[in-house]
Write a protein that holds these residues in place. Sequence first.
Motif, PDB file in Angstrom:
ATOM      1  N   UNK A  27      64.752 -46.382   0.020  1.00  0.00           N
ATOM      2  CA  UNK A  27      63.817 -45.273   0.025  1.00  0.00           C
ATOM      3  C   UNK A  27      64.426 -44.008   0.070  1.00  0.00           C
ATOM      4  N   UNK A  28      65.590 -43.710   0.522  1.00  0.00           N
ATOM      5  CA  UNK A  28      66.529 -42.545   0.363  1.00  0.00           C
ATOM      6  C   UNK A  28      66.580 -42.445  -1.194  1.00  0.00           C
ATOM      7  N   UNK A  29      67.299 -43.040  -1.617  1.00  0.00           N
ATOM      8  CA  UNK A  29      67.625 -42.863  -3.168  1.00  0.00           C
ATOM      9  C   UNK A  29      66.292 -42.466  -4.079  1.00  0.00           C
ATOM     10  N   UNK A  39      58.948 -41.725  -2.838  1.00  0.00           N
ATOM     11  CA  UNK A  39      59.479 -42.014  -1.621  1.00  0.00           C
ATOM     12  C   UNK A  39      58.443 -42.926  -0.832  1.00  0.00           C
ATOM     13  N   UNK A  40      57.258 -42.383  -0.846  1.00  0.00           N
ATOM     14  CA  UNK A  40      56.151 -42.788   0.051  1.00  0.00           C
ATOM     15  C   UNK A  40      55.698 -44.052  -0.517  1.00  0.00           C
ATOM     16  N   UNK A  41      55.696 -44.131  -1.935  1.00  0.00           N
ATOM     17  CA  UNK A  41      54.875 -45.388  -2.396  1.00  0.00           C
ATOM     18  C   UNK A  41      56.316 -46.601  -2.344  1.00  0.00           C
ATOM     19  N   UNK A  43      58.120 -46.685   0.376  1.00  0.00           N
ATOM     20  CA  UNK A  43      57.771 -46.991   1.711  1.00  0.00           C
ATOM     21  C   UNK A  43      56.691 -47.732   2.146  1.00  0.00           C
ATOM     22  N   UNK A  44      55.346 -47.698   1.334  1.00  0.00           N
ATOM     23  CA  UNK A  44      54.435 -48.540   1.430  1.00  0.00           C
ATOM     24  C   UNK A  44      54.691 -50.003   0.947  1.00  0.00           C
ATOM     25  N   UNK A  45      55.804 -50.100  -0.013  1.00  0.00           N
ATOM     26  CA  UNK A  45      55.998 -51.364  -0.464  1.00  0.00           C
ATOM     27  C   UNK A  45      56.563 -52.071   0.328  1.00  0.00           C
ATOM     28  N   UNK A  46      57.696 -51.420   1.176  1.00  0.00           N
ATOM     29  CA  UNK A  46      58.517 -52.028   2.142  1.00  0.00           C
ATOM     30  C   UNK A  46      57.537 -52.826   3.195  1.00  0.00           C
ATOM     31  N   UNK A  47      56.538 -51.680   3.706  1.00  0.00           N
ATOM     32  CA  UNK A  47      55.543 -51.951   4.712  1.00  0.00           C
ATOM     33  C   UNK A  47      54.629 -53.171   4.388  1.00  0.00           C
ATOM     34  N   UNK A 165      59.343 -45.659   7.395  1.00  0.00           N
ATOM     35  CA  UNK A 165      59.944 -45.307   6.034  1.00  0.00           C
ATOM     36  C   UNK A 165      59.271 -44.225   5.342  1.00  0.00           C
ATOM     37  N   UNK A 166      57.845 -43.949   5.737  1.00  0.00           N
ATOM     38  CA  UNK A 166      57.005 -42.759   5.217  1.00  0.00           C
ATOM     39  C   UNK A 166      57.961 -41.449   5.787  1.00  0.00           C
ATOM     40  N   UNK A 167      58.117 -41.613   6.965  1.00  0.00           N
ATOM     41  CA  UNK A 167      58.836 -40.460   7.707  1.00  0.00           C
ATOM     42  C   UNK A 167      60.263 -40.106   6.985  1.00  0.00           C
ATOM     43  N   UNK A 168      60.816 -41.353   6.697  1.00  0.00           N
ATOM     44  CA  UNK A 168      62.090 -41.153   6.130  1.00  0.00           C
ATOM     45  C   UNK A 168      61.870 -40.586   4.711  1.00  0.00           C
ATOM     46  N   UNK A 169      61.022 -40.882   3.962  1.00  0.00           N
ATOM     47  CA  UNK A 169      60.672 -40.322   2.700  1.00  0.00           C
ATOM     48  C   UNK A 169      60.436 -39.013   2.923  1.00  0.00           C
TER      49      UNK A 169
END
Length: 209
Positions: A27-29, A39-41, A43-47, A165-169
């Motif tokens: 997500x960071x990369x 980054x948001x997409x 994060x959504x993939x991880x979720x 992870x959206x917040x991380x993104x």
Amino acid sequence: MYWTEFLTVAFIHLLAVASPGPDFAVVVRESVSHGRQAGLWTALGVGTAIFVHVGYSLLGIGLIVSQSIVLFNALKWAAAAYLLYIGFKALRAKPAPVGEPTSSTVPVQRTAKGAYVAGFMTNGLNPKATLFFLSLFTVVISPHTPLPVQAGYGVYLALATALWFCLVAMLFSQRRVREGFARMGHWFDRAMGVVLVALGVKIALSEIR
């Protein structure tokens, strides 16, 4: 009636999701290299991948995988291969040509599908996630808890993971943060490559405990 159990699940999940791992690194990369949307997409993939783990845990397939050395090894090698693949791609990052702007205000083009798949594959193939959810649904959550309630826990876990992870993104895609990383240019990509390769090797060497 199930609030105590739910809060226990939520607390354990918070500790797990907050600890840096493959999901965090990817997500960071994506956020730094390709911008907020990517980054948001990711994060959504991880979720979304959390639903996969929840699904087979509810069906009891997770227990089969954890007890089968062949299936577990197949999963961990697939995960390790994927992380090594994207890690080595990052290690091959080249310096920007002389005279070409290096500002991160114009992110490298990245499709939503590509970013989403990166997040989904990273989490979905992670054998550590398999063991985590297996432990959660067999040790922490009572077998007497109704299936709809357990499914509700799963929905929460997926949404909470995606939100985190959206917040991380959003944090790592901020202009100042991205410009700070951009000063390192290709060295940031290479550093993230080292992290991803190390995580891939760690997964490859992992064993059923």
